[in-house]
Each structure stands twice: as C-alpha cells, then as structure tokens.
Design a protein around this motif. Structure first.
Motif, PDB file in Angstrom:
ATOM      1  N   VAL A 195      -3.464   1.070  -2.693  1.00  0.00           N
ATOM      2  CA  VAL A 195      -2.872   0.248  -3.081  1.00  0.00           C
ATOM      3  C   VAL A 195      -1.390   0.524  -4.050  1.00  0.00           C
ATOM      4  O   VAL A 195      -1.926   1.448  -4.784  1.00  0.00           O
ATOM      5  N   TYR A 235      -7.861  -4.807 -13.739  1.00  0.00           N
ATOM      6  CA  TYR A 235      -8.449  -4.004 -12.741  1.00  0.00           C
ATOM      7  C   TYR A 235      -9.427  -3.621 -12.305  1.00  0.00           C
ATOM      8  O   TYR A 235     -10.041  -3.966 -11.644  1.00  0.00           O
ATOM      9  N   TRP A 276      -8.739  -4.945  -1.310  1.00  0.00           N
ATOM     10  CA  TRP A 276      -7.138  -4.849  -1.332  1.00  0.00           C
ATOM     11  C   TRP A 276      -5.889  -5.753  -0.718  1.00  0.00           C
ATOM     12  O   TRP A 276      -5.379  -6.435  -0.733  1.00  0.00           O
ATOM     13  N   TRP A 285      -6.017 -10.166  -1.352  1.00  0.00           N
ATOM     14  CA  TRP A 285      -4.715  -9.602  -2.155  1.00  0.00           C
ATOM     15  C   TRP A 285      -3.098 -10.554  -2.196  1.00  0.00           C
ATOM     16  O   TRP A 285      -2.779  -9.592  -1.085  1.00  0.00           O
ATOM     17  N   VAL A 305      -0.459  -4.499  -8.007  1.00  0.00           N
ATOM     18  CA  VAL A 305      -1.775  -5.198  -8.843  1.00  0.00           C
ATOM     19  C   VAL A 305      -1.080  -5.757 -10.080  1.00  0.00           C
ATOM     20  O   VAL A 305      -1.083  -6.417 -10.437  1.00  0.00           O
ATOM     21  N   HIS A 350     -14.544  -7.864  -2.982  1.00  0.00           N
ATOM     22  CA  HIS A 350     -13.237  -6.832  -2.895  1.00  0.00           C
ATOM     23  C   HIS A 350     -13.494  -5.689  -2.150  1.00  0.00           C
ATOM     24  O   HIS A 350     -13.385  -5.322  -1.377  1.00  0.00           O
ATOM     25  N   ARG A 357     -12.029  -4.950  -9.476  1.00  0.00           N
ATOM     26  CA  ARG A 357     -12.836  -3.972  -8.176  1.00  0.00           C
ATOM     27  C   ARG A 357     -14.506  -3.718  -8.589  1.00  0.00           C
ATOM     28  O   ARG A 357     -14.502  -3.275  -7.235  1.00  0.00           O
ATOM     29  N   ARG A 384       0.840  -1.189  -0.154  1.00  0.00           N
ATOM     30  CA  ARG A 384      -0.317  -0.005   0.220  1.00  0.00           C
ATOM     31  C   ARG A 384       1.172   1.133   0.065  1.00  0.00           C
ATOM     32  O   ARG A 384       2.032   1.051   0.152  1.00  0.00           O
TER      33      ARG A 384
END
Length: 333
Positions: free
Chosen positions: A182, A213, A224, A227, A187, A222, A217, A176
């Motif tokens: 993020v 993406y 972050w 992941w 990503v 979802h 999203r 992050r």
C-alpha cells in the motif's frame, strides 16, 4: 478457589465460546470468532492489550477481561462473565475484573506520563446485568449506538447500477506501489481526513498515525482494498474530501460481509454527497465479491442526523449498544 491467569493461544477457542454464549444470551446471535479473539490475545494486536482470565476449580472459564491502550487519555476495556453464572457468583467476579481493568488503565496512563485517563467500556442495550456491573464500577452511560445493516443485491455490483458521484467528486481506492504494498502517502491521507473529520465528534481522542496504522492492521478483517478516498476534482490538483475504511466480517468461515469501521467527510466537502458516494463504492464492492450484507455503527444521539442518510440507503437497525465511561484521576505519588 478461582484460578487467575493470562490467556494463551490454547485458550482462544474457549474465550471465543465464552463471548459467543454471552452475546447469544443477550441478543440471540453472536459475531464472536476464534480469529478475532486470537488477534487480541496472541496476534499483533496483543501489544496494546492486557488480559485477565478467571477459571473455576473445575477449570471452567468464568470470566475474561481485557484493556486496550486505545489512544492518549483513553483506555478501552471489556469484561465478559459466563452467562450461566448465578448473580451471587457473577457480581463479585465482575467487580473484581472491573477493578483490575481500572488498575491497568491507571498503569497505562502513568506510562504515557498522564495524570488521568478515560476508562471506556460498553454493553448491549438489552443487557441489564452488564449495565448493573458497569454502574457499580463507577462508569456511567454516555451514548447509544445503532448497529445497522443493509442487504446487498448481486446486481448492485454491475457497472452503473448505483448512482455515480456528483460532478467534482471522485472516489478511488488507496494506491498501491509497484510491488503490491500500500502507498503510505495514501494511508496518511486517510488518517489525516479522519482525524479532521471527527475532531468535534463525541469522544474524539487524537490518535497518532503509528497508533492508527497498527490498530487497523491488526484487525483480522483488515484488507487494503477495503480503503477508499474521496477527492474534490473541481479544478486544479485533487484534494482529499473524505475516507471510508471497511473490514471483512465472518472471517472465521461464516458468510462474509463488509463493515464500515470509519466514514468521515471533511467540513469543506460536506453537502456534496461524498458520504453517499463512498457508501455506494463499498456496496458495489460487496456485491462484486458475492457478499450479502454491509454493516455500520451510527451514533444514536448525534445531532447531525446521519441515521437518515443510512436509512435512505436501505440500512436498518439490528441491535443497539451503549458506551459507558468514567474518568480516572491518578493519585499523586
């Protein structure tokens, strides 16, 4: 006389109820939620979806179809018919909606400059009515998928409760930025890993980073912090080795669980327990959040034997789904 329209926000609750009735009739339970339907109909995911809603004279919802521009050369579609509708009324309605879906898929392909595209739909393994409609629409069954789940115990969230990665393997969440956003570089790493890991897998279609993406999203589940990246740290700089993308289930107020959307390992990292370590990271995270279940989908026809890994980790099959495909060749103009 049927009324045909495009659904709006006012129809979301009714469409979720239609989906719930269908799933319950077929497999005895349902994961349908207004939040997930809203993401398809009115949310940011609506940009890649097209919809058709059919009502009866009395205003009752009879059928709903949607198509999604999933990737270059692949259009996903779903047709849901009210389960209480008799076959003499349901059969022609399903045929009309699948015909509409094929027309929309062809239109999407033309907009992409393609001369053909795959139409991808599905059914539950215990749903002969949906299977009959798919076959009549020209699709054929090409794959089965085991929908597996594993209970999560609270103690699995404790430090060192689950095995650590093997030497030379490191697991971490995507980075992050200082402002909490993020790190795009991470990503992109996840996207690159998954594209390479699945290039030789069944029905792989190249998906651009922008498509990837946007699609993930827009999922209401979802997060972050769901992941993870696996890296090889034998010597020198860390190198990406695998990735896991998970979502939250039960986001409409039901009991929450964690679901594996993607789990991929690069060829040069296979055999080092990378997939197992990624799954352990997700299980520990679910336990720490007070969740009681982790779910995933596995290719029942894959020659890799991935199901053996999941079974060894405590996963069992809850139900089975099927993929049905046909290749649409567009007429020349």
């Amino acid at each position: 006389m049927a009324v045909i329209c495009t659904p709006t926000a006012a129809d979301v609750a009714e469409l979720a109820e239609l989906q719930r009735r269908h799933e319950t009739a077929v497999r005895g339970s349902s994961s349908a939620s207004p939040e997930r339907v809203a993401a398809l109909v009115t949310g940011s995911g609506a940009a890649t979806h097209r919809h058709r809603l059919v009502r009866g004279d009395d205003g009752r919802t009879l059928g709903w179809a949607w198509v999604q521009d999933r990737a270059g050369g692949r259009v996903v579609c779903a047709v849901t018919i009210a389960p209480e509708l008799s076959d003499d009324k349901a059969d022609p309605l399903a045929a009309e909606l699948f015909d509409w879906a094929a027309g929309q898929a062809a239109d999407i392909a033309r907009a992409r400059g393609l001369s053909e595209t795959q139409l991808d739909s599905g059914a539950f393994a215990d749903d002969p009515r949906q299977q009959r409609w798919l076959a009549k629409a020209g699709l054929r069954r090409v794959r089965r998928w085991w929908q597996m789940s594993r209970p999560v115990q609270p103690e699995e969230g404790e430090p060192d409760a689950l095995p650590a990665p093997r030497p030379g393997v490191s697991i971490r969440r995507v980075d992050r930025e200082a402002d909490g956003s993020v790190a795009e570089e991470d990503v992109r790493r996840v996207h690159d890993v998954l594209e390479q890991a699945f290039v030789d897998h069944f029905n792989s279609h190249t998906e651009t980073f922008a498509e990837f993406y946007l699609r993930l999203r827009t999922d209401p589940g979802h997060r972050w912090d769901h992941w993870w990246l696996a890296e090889l740290v034998d010597d020198g700089p860390a190198e990406p080795a695998g990735a896991l993308v998970a979502t939250v289930t039960g986001t409409d107020g039901a009991t929450e669980g964690s679901y594996v959307e993607y789990l991929g390992v690069l060829p040069n990292a296979r055999g080092r327990g990378v997939a197992t370590s990624l799954l352990y990271a997700l299980i520990a995270d679910a336990a720490q959040r007070g969740r009681d279940m982790v779910g995933l989908e596995v290719d029942a026809d894959s020659p890799t034997g991935a199901d053996r890994l999941y079974t060894a980790l405590g996963f069992s099959t809850a139900y089975v789904t099927e993929s049905w495909h046909c290749q649409l060749v567009l007429p020349q103009r």
